[in-house]
Design an enzyme around this catalytic site. Structure first.
Site, short mmCIF file in Angstrom:
data_model
loop_
_atom_site.label_atom_id
_atom_site.label_comp_id
_atom_site.label_asym_id
_atom_site.label_seq_id
_atom_site.Cartn_x
_atom_site.Cartn_y
_atom_site.Cartn_z
N LYS A 33 0.75 -1.22 0.12
CA LYS A 33 0.13 -0.05 -0.11
C LYS A 33 1.01 1.17 0.09
O LYS A 33 0.48 2.19 -0.35
CB LYS A 33 -0.83 -0.01 1.21
CG LYS A 33 -0.24 0.06 2.61
CD LYS A 33 -1.32 0.02 3.48
CE LYS A 33 -0.73 0.22 5.00
NZ LYS A 33 0.34 1.39 5.15
N THR A 34 2.04 1.29 0.66
CA THR A 34 2.97 2.25 0.64
C THR A 34 3.39 2.70 -0.78
O THR A 34 3.31 3.81 -1.00
CB THR A 34 4.07 2.27 1.66
OG1 THR A 34 3.47 1.88 2.96
CG2 THR A 34 4.83 3.49 1.72
N ASP A 217 -3.91 7.29 4.19
CA ASP A 217 -3.29 6.22 4.56
C ASP A 217 -3.90 5.34 5.77
O ASP A 217 -4.44 6.35 6.65
CB ASP A 217 -1.84 5.98 4.67
CG ASP A 217 -1.13 4.59 4.79
OD1 ASP A 217 -1.86 3.63 4.38
OD2 ASP A 217 0.10 4.68 5.13
N GLU A 218 -4.21 4.23 6.04
CA GLU A 218 -4.56 3.57 6.99
C GLU A 218 -6.09 4.23 7.45
O GLU A 218 -6.37 4.48 8.66
CB GLU A 218 -3.59 3.68 8.28
CG GLU A 218 -2.32 3.18 8.27
CD GLU A 218 -2.21 1.72 8.05
OE1 GLU A 218 -3.23 0.97 8.34
OE2 GLU A 218 -1.04 1.19 8.32
N GLN A 248 -7.84 -4.60 9.73
CA GLN A 248 -6.80 -4.15 10.41
C GLN A 248 -7.31 -3.08 11.31
O GLN A 248 -6.23 -2.48 11.87
CB GLN A 248 -5.66 -3.80 9.65
CG GLN A 248 -5.12 -5.19 9.01
CD GLN A 248 -3.80 -4.56 8.14
OE1 GLN A 248 -2.60 -4.66 8.87
NE2 GLN A 248 -3.72 -4.63 6.79
N ARG A 601 2.45 -9.78 10.99
CA ARG A 601 3.64 -9.09 11.12
C ARG A 601 4.83 -10.13 10.60
O ARG A 601 5.95 -9.54 10.23
CB ARG A 601 4.08 -8.82 12.67
CG ARG A 601 2.81 -7.77 13.28
CD ARG A 601 2.67 -6.72 12.25
NE ARG A 601 1.44 -6.89 11.44
CZ ARG A 601 1.27 -6.16 10.47
NH1 ARG A 601 2.01 -4.97 10.05
NH2 ARG A 601 -0.03 -6.31 9.86
#
Length: 739
Positions: A33-34, A217-218, A248, A601
């Site tokens: 996504k980044t 973002d997020e 998330q 993670r």
């Protein structure tokens, strides 16, 4: 740009090259996504010709914002002056300083941290004669924070119960004191910006014209204030590009609402939706294990997550006898993997649900000789000496900062007691002047009701603050200011006076040197810019990625991070999912999302550990594996089975009832315990989570947890009108209404 697009998969490329209009990118963990966000910004500038200063990109940590800027500049081959990339709080903080004349605050306002806020609430509760044991300051502050996140102003707050009545009394007083101190809390940074845009059409249109494209973002971590901020800024062109993943969303306790992802689709019905399902971080075994867990949640868009990194190692599930053996197992496994596979310590993380679980892990690291870094411990900016010196700088910047003033007016000791501070407060309040005006009056030699030695000391303090401000005005040099503060206060001598040992004094002096080094590196900033920057530093922003040590952290703190090998400890019913989540289905769903975040993670290997018996908060009880473990297909796991209900088949149980030379058998004291004896020692608890019970005085409630307490049973019951209470079953008189 054509060459850069070739590095993207089809879904990423589609998101990056989309035209104008609203867009929702549903990005699974490790799906790049980044990369999509940075390439989208580069595409807007390089291909669509949008000037950099007309773009705003918002993320949730300073570290992520800095990384995003570097990557965009690398893509476009140079600095991008005017490109606005930052956290919601940092962007709002700068905007509110620029538009200070349109707000109730001055340009040099202070940002209160949590400790400042709690202290202020505590003082207000005491002033209102409210019992701080019954109305805990932190709880009242959380309620105020929740109201601000929902954009509820003090006069509009409505109480729903007895506790809410206390909040309704404190909230207006709290906000009034903030304004008088020219201070904001973190929630104000968002709320005041939204109110500014709502109430001032000229200011709103100014920023709507400036920022033609908004990227977020997020998005699942936004609260109502942040959501409304995005909507207001995005009008009228609606070039709003948001990236998120409702799976998330784990920050409900901070006011975040993962449902904002769904709300976006309602508010922008024409929005294009793209799903990023390919995971580049983890092996396919880890991805499929995580997918099996999260697929049980409702109210979400299913995602066919996959990885092309290969199957990889199976997920190891291990049961230890207790938390000490669990910690030792994890730390020794780290050492073993380093020898066999060449990992460094920094490649490992041990994740847990609550901070209290770190004790056993820290002890094991020290005992075995493994370096570790603890996220969530006493942070650098929370240390006494750092808070003192920064408080001096904050008072120089804003003498109306009551919290900082109160902290340092008698540090180091100069004979100014609490009574003298109260007298000063009453004096300035009675005259209708600010703290800054009061200090200036004392510096000018005006008389005050303060008497004795304290009067002279107060005047000396006021003169020192004036002279420090004059020094800053003359040189505008942060380092000179800092050195002058430490010299005038003889703070290094004070450190030796307050330290219990020479080692403690040296550690504190090293911290002061570290702060000086930080200030030296920021010497080009103004004082208010420096104070704002450090006020907005997040817990994981300062995580030293270069230090070769394993990382110990909670699941919440692990969000956004990745490690080659991850251990999740305490995967037990009552910890994950947490016992207090069992009443509300939505809280259970969030616990599942939290576990999902922990699982994802890991890049190469994943270990999930639980114990037969755990001591936590001073109580010891038999544990059950987390029900989430049964969601992971058996073919993806290696180790103790978790779908067998019979305790006799559990590794920890066998260790407890069998004599051998392993550490876990030593708890029997060398005695062979028969199965019947062991079964008797683990007789079923009478009360179970979910039961409806009746208390003779408190009425009907729901059991949320029950644990052994020596020969008794400790029961937690949630009552609608009284909250959660804990009882000993033999004394409580609880009647089971239904099972």
């Amino acid at each position: 740009m054509t060459d850069l697009l070739e590095l993207l998969n089809p879904q990423q490329r589609e998101a990056v090259t989309a035209g104008e209009g609203p867009m929702l990118v549903l990005a699974g963990p490790g799906s790049g996504k980044t990369r999509v966000l940075t390439h989208r910004i580069a595409f807007l500038i390089g291909e669509m010709g949008i000037p950099a200063h007309h773009i705003m990109a918002v993320t949730f940590t300073n570290k992520a914002a800095a990384e995003m800027r570097l990557r965009v500049e690398d893509l476009l081959g140079g600095r991008l002056d005017g490109l606005q990339i930052g956290t919601f709080h940092a962007i709002c903080a700068r905007l509110l300083r620029i538009e200070a004349d349109q707000t109730p605050y001055g340009r040099d306002y202070t940002i209160y941290d949590t400790d400042d806020q709690v202290k202020l609430v505590e003082n207000l509760l005491k002033a209102q004669n409210l019992d701080t044991k019954k109305f805990k300051p932190y709880g009242v502050l959380n309620a105020i924070s929740a109201a601000k996140n929902e954009l509820i102003e003090p006069d509009d707050y409505r109480s729903r119960d007895y506790f809410g009545e206390a909040v309704a009394r404190i909230y207006p007083l709290y906000q009034r004191r903030l304004v008088e101190s020219n201070a904001m809390d973190f929630d104000d940074l968002l709320m005041q910006t939204v109110l500014l845009f709502r109430n001032n059409i000229d200011v709103r249109e100014k920023y709507q014209r400036r920022y033609e494209h908004i990227l977020v973002d997020e998005f699942q971590d936004t609260n109502q204030a942040q959501y409304q901020l995005v909507r207001l800024l995005g009008e009228p062109q609606e070039n709003v590009f948001v990236v998120g993943d409702e799976d998330q969303g784990i920050y409900a306790f901070r006011g975040a609402d993962y449902r904002n992802v769904m709300q976006f689709r309602k508010d922008y019905p024409a929005a294009k939706v793209i799903v990023l399902a390919q995971n580049y971080r983890s092996t396919d075994t880890i991805v499929q294990a995580a997918r099996a867990v999260i697929d049980k949640n409702k109210n979400r868009q299913p995602k066919a997550l996959f990885s092309e990194r290969g199957k990889g190692a199976l997920v190891t599930i291990h049961e230890a006898y207790n938390e000490d053996e669990e910690a030792e197992y994890a730390v020794r496994a780290v050492r073993d993997l380093m020898k066999r596979k060449g990992y460094a310590y920094r490649d490992f993380a041990v994740i847990y649900r609550t901070n209290a679980q770190s004790r056993a892990l820290e002890d094991a690291c020290v005992r075995i000789g493994v370096p570790y870094k603890l996220v969530g411990g006493v942070g650098f900016y929370k240390r006494r000496e750092i808070r003192d010196l920064l408080a001096y700088m904050r008072v120089v910047n804003n003498a109306n900062d009551v919290a900082s003033f109160t902290r340092i007016v008698n540090v180091p000791g100069r004979g100014i007691g609490e009574k003298s501070v109260q007298t000063f407060d009453q004096w300035v309040t009675g005259r209708g002047i600010s703290y800054a005006d009061g200090l200036e009056a004392l510096a000018n030699g005006e008389a005050s009701p303060i008497s004795g030695k304290a009067a002279r000391s107060f005047t000396d303090f006021a003169l020192m603050i004036r002279q420090l401000r004059e020094l800053l005005d003359h040189d505008n040099n942060l380092l000179i200011l800092f050195d002058e503060i430490t010299a005038r206060t003889e703070y290094n001598l004070y450190i030796r006076e307050i330290s219990d040992t020479t080692d403690q004094a040296e550690e504190r002096l090293e911290n002061v040197k570290a702060l000086r080094g930080l200030i030296q590196s920021k010497k080009d900033l103004s004082l208010e810019q420096f104070l704002e920057e450090i006020a907005l530093v997040g817990e994981t922003d300062s995580l030293d990625a270069e230090k070769d040590a394993i990382t110990l952290l909670t699941m919440h703190a692990a969000k956004g991070l990745e490690f080659a090998v991850v251990f999740i400890t305490g995967v037990e019913d009552g910890l994950i999912p947490h016992s207090r989540s069992k009443i509300e289905p939505e809280e259970m769903a969030e616990e599942r999302r939290l576990f999902y975040v922990g699982l994802t993670r890991a890049k190469d290997q994943l270990y999930l550990t639980h114990t037969f018996k755990r001591s936590l908060y001073g109580e010891s009880s038999v544990s059950d594996p987390s029900p989430f473990l049964t969601d992971i297909p058996a073919e993806l796991t290696d180790g103790a089975g978790v779908n067998v209900k019979d305790l006799r088949n559990r590794a920890g149980y066998k260790a407890a009832v069998t004599w051998d030379s392993t550490p876990s058998s030593r708890v029997t004291g060398g005695k062979v315990i028969s199965f019947e004896q062991a079964k008797k020692s683990v007789t079923p608890l009478r009360f179970k989570a979910g039961m409806r019970v009746k208390h003779p005085k408190l009425g009907e409630g729901t059991v949320i947890d029950s644990q052994r307490d020596r020969d008794d049973e400790q029961v937690q019951v949630h009552f609608k009108s009284y909250g959660t209470k804990t009882f000993l079953a033999s004394l409580a008189g609880l009647v089971i209404l239904d099972k």
